[in-house]
Design a protein around this motif. Structure first.
Motif, PDB file in Angstrom:
ATOM      1  N   ASP A   1       0.834  -1.202   0.000  1.00  0.00           N
ATOM      2  CA  ASP A   1       0.000   0.000   0.000  1.00  0.00           C
ATOM      3  C   ASP A   1       0.871   1.255   0.000  1.00  0.00           C
ATOM      4  O   ASP A   1       0.579   2.227  -0.709  1.00  0.00           O
ATOM      5  CB  ASP A   1      -0.921   0.036   1.229  1.00  0.00           C
ATOM      6  CG  ASP A   1      -1.889  -1.132   1.273  1.00  0.00           C
ATOM      7  OD1 ASP A   1      -2.238  -1.657   0.192  1.00  0.00           O
ATOM      8  OD2 ASP A   1      -2.278  -1.523   2.393  1.00  0.00           O
ATOM      9  N   ILE A   2       1.923   1.221   0.783  1.00  0.00           N
ATOM     10  CA  ILE A   2       2.833   2.375   0.851  1.00  0.00           C
ATOM     11  C   ILE A   2       3.563   2.541  -0.468  1.00  0.00           C
ATOM     12  O   ILE A   2       3.681   3.649  -0.990  1.00  0.00           O
ATOM     13  CB  ILE A   2       3.820   2.210   2.023  1.00  0.00           C
ATOM     14  CG1 ILE A   2       3.050   2.285   3.348  1.00  0.00           C
ATOM     15  CG2 ILE A   2       4.904   3.276   1.974  1.00  0.00           C
ATOM     16  CD1 ILE A   2       3.877   2.022   4.563  1.00  0.00           C
ATOM     17  N   ALA A   3       4.032   1.440  -1.046  1.00  0.00           N
ATOM     18  CA  ALA A   3       4.732   1.507  -2.329  1.00  0.00           C
ATOM     19  C   ALA A   3       3.813   2.068  -3.411  1.00  0.00           C
ATOM     20  O   ALA A   3       4.229   2.918  -4.218  1.00  0.00           O
ATOM     21  CB  ALA A   3       5.251   0.132  -2.729  1.00  0.00           C
TER      22      ALA A   3
ATOM     23  N   ALA B   1       2.153   6.602  -6.880  1.00  0.00           N
ATOM     24  CA  ALA B   1       1.105   7.516  -7.351  1.00  0.00           C
ATOM     25  C   ALA B   1       1.522   8.973  -7.133  1.00  0.00           C
ATOM     26  O   ALA B   1       1.296   9.829  -7.998  1.00  0.00           O
ATOM     27  CB  ALA B   1      -0.205   7.230  -6.629  1.00  0.00           C
ATOM     28  N   ASP B   2       2.137   9.247  -5.982  1.00  0.00           N
ATOM     29  CA  ASP B   2       2.619  10.615  -5.705  1.00  0.00           C
ATOM     30  C   ASP B   2       3.685  11.029  -6.711  1.00  0.00           C
ATOM     31  O   ASP B   2       3.688  12.153  -7.200  1.00  0.00           O
ATOM     32  CB  ASP B   2       3.181  10.710  -4.287  1.00  0.00           C
ATOM     33  CG  ASP B   2       2.108  10.666  -3.219  1.00  0.00           C
ATOM     34  OD1 ASP B   2       0.910  10.797  -3.560  1.00  0.00           O
ATOM     35  OD2 ASP B   2       2.473  10.489  -2.040  1.00  0.00           O
TER      36      ASP B   2
ATOM     37  N   ALA C   1       3.584  14.588 -13.685  1.00  0.00           N
ATOM     38  CA  ALA C   1       2.551  15.157 -14.548  1.00  0.00           C
ATOM     39  C   ALA C   1       2.323  16.637 -14.258  1.00  0.00           C
ATOM     40  O   ALA C   1       1.742  17.340 -15.079  1.00  0.00           O
ATOM     41  CB  ALA C   1       1.244  14.390 -14.365  1.00  0.00           C
ATOM     42  N   ALA C   2       2.767  17.123 -13.117  1.00  0.00           N
ATOM     43  CA  ALA C   2       2.509  18.506 -12.718  1.00  0.00           C
ATOM     44  C   ALA C   2       3.240  19.489 -13.626  1.00  0.00           C
ATOM     45  O   ALA C   2       4.393  19.271 -14.000  1.00  0.00           O
ATOM     46  CB  ALA C   2       2.932  18.713 -11.275  1.00  0.00           C
TER      47      ALA C   2
ATOM     48  N   ASN D   1       1.743  22.728  -3.568  1.00  0.00           N
ATOM     49  CA  ASN D   1       0.543  22.380  -4.325  1.00  0.00           C
ATOM     50  C   ASN D   1       0.894  22.311  -5.805  1.00  0.00           C
ATOM     51  O   ASN D   1       1.653  23.146  -6.293  1.00  0.00           O
ATOM     52  CB  ASN D   1      -0.556  23.423  -4.108  1.00  0.00           C
ATOM     53  CG  ASN D   1      -1.035  23.463  -2.693  1.00  0.00           C
ATOM     54  OD1 ASN D   1      -1.263  22.433  -2.074  1.00  0.00           O
ATOM     55  ND2 ASN D   1      -1.168  24.659  -2.145  1.00  0.00           N
ATOM     56  N   THR D   2       0.352  21.318  -6.503  1.00  0.00           N
ATOM     57  CA  THR D   2       0.649  21.172  -7.924  1.00  0.00           C
ATOM     58  C   THR D   2      -0.631  21.100  -8.733  1.00  0.00           C
ATOM     59  O   THR D   2      -1.703  20.790  -8.209  1.00  0.00           O
ATOM     60  CB  THR D   2       1.474  19.894  -8.187  1.00  0.00           C
ATOM     61  OG1 THR D   2       0.734  18.756  -7.745  1.00  0.00           O
ATOM     62  CG2 THR D   2       2.830  19.950  -7.506  1.00  0.00           C
ATOM     63  N   TRP D   3      -0.490  21.371 -10.034  1.00  0.00           N
ATOM     64  CA  TRP D   3      -1.601  21.276 -10.979  1.00  0.00           C
ATOM     65  C   TRP D   3      -1.022  20.891 -12.319  1.00  0.00           C
ATOM     66  O   TRP D   3       0.010  21.422 -12.748  1.00  0.00           O
ATOM     67  CB  TRP D   3      -2.336  22.617 -11.053  1.00  0.00           C
ATOM     68  CG  TRP D   3      -3.501  22.639 -11.988  1.00  0.00           C
ATOM     69  CD1 TRP D   3      -4.473  21.703 -12.114  1.00  0.00           C
ATOM     70  CD2 TRP D   3      -3.812  23.671 -12.923  1.00  0.00           C
ATOM     71  NE1 TRP D   3      -5.386  22.095 -13.061  1.00  0.00           N
ATOM     72  CE2 TRP D   3      -5.002  23.299 -13.576  1.00  0.00           C
ATOM     73  CE3 TRP D   3      -3.201  24.873 -13.262  1.00  0.00           C
ATOM     74  CZ2 TRP D   3      -5.578  24.079 -14.553  1.00  0.00           C
ATOM     75  CZ3 TRP D   3      -3.789  25.655 -14.230  1.00  0.00           C
ATOM     76  CH2 TRP D   3      -4.972  25.256 -14.868  1.00  0.00           C
TER      77      TRP D   3
END
Length: 113
Positions: A26-28, A33-34, A40-41, A49-51
């Motif tokens: 789950d942590i991996a 994902a992060d 992608a930001a 904060n990113t977009w």
């Protein structure tokens, strides 16, 4: 960090993970994902904060642009005017006057005497 502190932190984290039913996978997956989101930001503010520039702008972008800040200011990888004016080829570590009185004298005081 010494070995005992490290072992203590690892044991604490293992207990908390068991308490909440969190598996190492789950942590991996969360870390992956992060990292994908960061890749992608296209825009980032000072607080992290990113977009990605797609869809509706998040609140932090709306607030900043409403306050007069340009969207390009938050572009990731873009150089600002101040950064582009910096001279990157000077290595001040080799300055023979560093740390001496000569390094602190203002240039206007060096003129005609």
């Amino acid at each position: 960090m010494d070995e005992r502190k490290r072992d203590s932190i690892v044991a604490y984290l293992q207990r908390r993970m068991a308490e909440f039913g969190i598996e190492p996978d789950d942590i991996a997956a969360s870390i992956a994902a992060d990292q994908e989101q960061l890749r992608a930001a296209r825009y980032r503010d000072a607080t992290g904060n990113t977009w990605d520039g797609k869809g509706d702008a998040p609140q932090w972008v709306i607030q900043a642009t409403s306050a007069g800040q340009s969207l390009e200011h938050f572009a990731i990888g873009a150089t600002t005017a101040a950064e582009s004016m910096k001279s990157n080829n000077v290595d001040w570590r080799d300055d023979p006057f560093a740390g001496t009185r000569l390094a602190t004298i203002k240039p206007e005081r060096l003129g005609a005497g």
